[in-house]
Design a protein around this motif. Structure first.
Motif, PDB file in Angstrom:
ATOM      1  N   ILE A  24       0.841  -1.203   0.000  1.00 36.89           N
ATOM      2  CA  ILE A  24       0.000   0.000   0.000  1.00 36.89           C
ATOM      3  C   ILE A  24       0.875   1.252   0.000  1.00 36.89           C
ATOM      4  N   GLU A  25       1.915   1.258   0.838  1.00 40.41           N
ATOM      5  CA  GLU A  25       2.820   2.404   0.870  1.00 40.41           C
ATOM      6  C   GLU A  25       3.504   2.614  -0.480  1.00 40.41           C
ATOM      7  N   ALA A  26       3.837   1.533  -1.165  1.00 37.54           N
ATOM      8  CA  ALA A  26       4.442   1.643  -2.492  1.00 37.54           C
ATOM      9  C   ALA A  26       3.443   2.226  -3.495  1.00 37.54           C
ATOM     10  N   ALA A  27       2.184   1.806  -3.408  1.00 38.47           N
ATOM     11  CA  ALA A  27       1.146   2.339  -4.306  1.00 38.47           C
ATOM     12  C   ALA A  27       0.957   3.835  -4.070  1.00 38.47           C
ATOM     13  N   ILE A  28       0.956   4.238  -2.803  1.00 40.05           N
ATOM     14  CA  ILE A  28       0.825   5.657  -2.481  1.00 40.05           C
ATOM     15  C   ILE A  28       2.006   6.428  -3.062  1.00 40.05           C
ATOM     16  N   SER A  29       3.198   5.910  -2.890  1.00 37.27           N
ATOM     17  CA  SER A  29       4.408   6.586  -3.360  1.00 37.27           C
ATOM     18  C   SER A  29       4.440   6.742  -4.879  1.00 37.27           C
ATOM     19  N   ARG A  30       3.790   5.829  -5.596  1.00 31.35           N
ATOM     20  CA  ARG A  30       3.760   5.926  -7.060  1.00 31.35           C
ATOM     21  C   ARG A  30       2.804   7.016  -7.533  1.00 31.35           C
ATOM     22  N   CYS A  31       1.899   7.443  -6.636  1.00 29.97           N
ATOM     23  CA  CYS A  31       0.888   8.437  -7.027  1.00 29.97           C
ATOM     24  C   CYS A  31       0.954   9.721  -6.205  1.00 29.97           C
ATOM     25  N   GLY A  32       1.810   9.758  -5.196  1.00 36.56           N
ATOM     26  CA  GLY A  32       1.865  10.951  -4.353  1.00 36.56           C
ATOM     27  C   GLY A  32       2.778  10.740  -3.165  1.00 36.56           C
ATOM     28  N   TRP A  33       2.328  11.222  -2.011  1.00 37.97           N
ATOM     29  CA  TRP A  33       3.155  11.194  -0.807  1.00 37.97           C
ATOM     30  C   TRP A  33       2.371  10.681   0.395  1.00 37.97           C
ATOM     31  N   LEU A  34       3.036   9.878   1.195  1.00 34.87           N
ATOM     32  CA  LEU A  34       2.487   9.409   2.466  1.00 34.87           C
ATOM     33  C   LEU A  34       2.889  10.418   3.530  1.00 34.87           C
ATOM     34  N   LEU A  35       1.907  11.039   4.181  1.00 31.44           N
ATOM     35  CA  LEU A  35       2.185  12.041   5.203  1.00 31.44           C
ATOM     36  C   LEU A  35       2.209  11.443   6.605  1.00 31.44           C
ATOM     37  N   GLU A  36       1.294  10.505   6.850  1.00 34.56           N
ATOM     38  CA  GLU A  36       1.196   9.902   8.180  1.00 34.56           C
ATOM     39  C   GLU A  36       0.466   8.570   8.072  1.00 34.56           C
ATOM     40  N   ALA A  37       0.862   7.634   8.917  1.00 34.26           N
ATOM     41  CA  ALA A  37       0.187   6.336   8.983  1.00 34.26           C
ATOM     42  C   ALA A  37      -0.042   6.000  10.451  1.00 34.26           C
ATOM     43  N   ARG A  38      -1.257   5.559  10.766  1.00 33.71           N
ATOM     44  CA  ARG A  38      -1.597   5.184  12.143  1.00 33.71           C
ATOM     45  C   ARG A  38      -2.323   3.854  12.144  1.00 33.71           C
ATOM     46  N   ALA A  39      -1.842   2.970  12.987  1.00 35.11           N
ATOM     47  CA  ALA A  39      -2.470   1.655  13.119  1.00 35.11           C
ATOM     48  C   ALA A  39      -3.436   1.668  14.294  1.00 35.11           C
ATOM     49  N   PHE A  40      -4.573   1.025  14.114  1.00 33.58           N
ATOM     50  CA  PHE A  40      -5.567   0.848  15.162  1.00 33.58           C
ATOM     51  C   PHE A  40      -5.802  -0.652  15.282  1.00 33.58           C
ATOM     52  N   SER A  41      -5.185  -1.276  16.243  1.00 33.91           N
ATOM     53  CA  SER A  41      -5.154  -2.737  16.402  1.00 33.91           C
ATOM     54  C   SER A  41      -4.558  -3.352  15.145  1.00 33.91           C
ATOM     55  N   GLY A  42      -4.825  -4.622  14.919  1.00 37.57           N
ATOM     56  CA  GLY A  42      -4.296  -5.276  13.739  1.00 37.57           C
ATOM     57  C   GLY A  42      -5.297  -5.329  12.608  1.00 37.57           C
ATOM     58  N   LEU A  43      -6.446  -4.654  12.793  1.00 39.16           N
ATOM     59  CA  LEU A  43      -7.512  -4.749  11.806  1.00 39.16           C
ATOM     60  C   LEU A  43      -7.727  -3.499  10.962  1.00 39.16           C
ATOM     61  N   TYR A  44      -7.177  -2.376  11.379  1.00 45.22           N
ATOM     62  CA  TYR A  44      -7.459  -1.128  10.667  1.00 45.22           C
ATOM     63  C   TYR A  44      -6.256  -0.203  10.734  1.00 45.22           C
ATOM     64  N   MET A  45      -6.054   0.539   9.656  1.00 44.80           N
ATOM     65  CA  MET A  45      -4.961   1.506   9.586  1.00 44.80           C
ATOM     66  C   MET A  45      -5.425   2.708   8.777  1.00 44.80           C
ATOM     67  N   SER A  46      -4.979   3.863   9.204  1.00 42.02           N
ATOM     68  CA  SER A  46      -5.328   5.112   8.525  1.00 42.02           C
ATOM     69  C   SER A  46      -4.068   5.724   7.926  1.00 42.02           C
TER      70      SER A  46
END
Length: 116
Positions: A24-46
Motif C-alpha cells: 500500500i505504501e508503495a502504491a501511495i508513493s507511485r501516485c503521491g506522498w504518504l504524510l502519516e500512517a496510524r495503526a488501530f489494532s491489527g484490523l485497521y490503519m489510517s
C-alpha cells in the motif's frame, strides 16, 4: 481562500498485514506522498496522503495491484475529483482507511514514552 476537505477513501487488504502495508505504501508513493500512517489494532490503519492530480486516475489501479482494492464510493470520488481538477496543478489531500480482515484484533500498538 477555501481549503477543500480531504477525500475520504476506503480499502480492504487481505493476507499478511505487514506485507500488505508495504504494498500500500508503495502504491501511495507511485501516485503521491504518504504524510502519516496510524495503526488501530491489527484490523485497521489510517493513511494521510497527498495524491498528485495527474495521477488521481491511476491510484485505484495501483491499489488493486497492491492487493487493497478501493470500494466503489472511493473509486467514484477519485474519478470525480480527477475530472473536476484536471486543469489544476498540485496535490489532493486524502484520508485512506484500510481494513485488514485477516489481521490480529488483539495486536497491541507500542507507543513510545515521551521524555519530559
Amino acid at each position: 481562500m477555501v481549503v477543500p476537505a480531504p477525500l475520504t477513501l476506503s480499502a480492504i487488504a487481505r493476507g499478511e498485514r505487514a506485507a500488505a502495508i508495504s504494498r500500500i505504501e508503495a502504491a501511495i508513493s507511485r501516485c503521491g506522498w504518504l504524510l502519516e500512517a496510524r495503526a488501530f489494532s491489527g484490523l485497521y490503519m489510517s493513511f494521510q496522503v497527498e495524491l498528485e492530480r495527474p495521477r488521481l486516475g491511476t491510484f485505484a489501479q495501483r491499489m488493486r495491484e497492491a492487493g487493497a482494492p478501493l470500494d466503489a464510493a472511493s473509486e467514484a470520488a477519485l474519478a470525480a475529483e480527477a475530472t473536476a481538477t484536471a486543469e489544476r496543478e498540485g496535490a489532493v489531500a486524502a484520508a485512506l482507511g484500510v481494513t485488514f480482515p485477516d489481521g490480529n484484533p488483539d495486536q497491541r500498538q507500542v507507543i513510545p514514552n515521551v521524555p519530559g
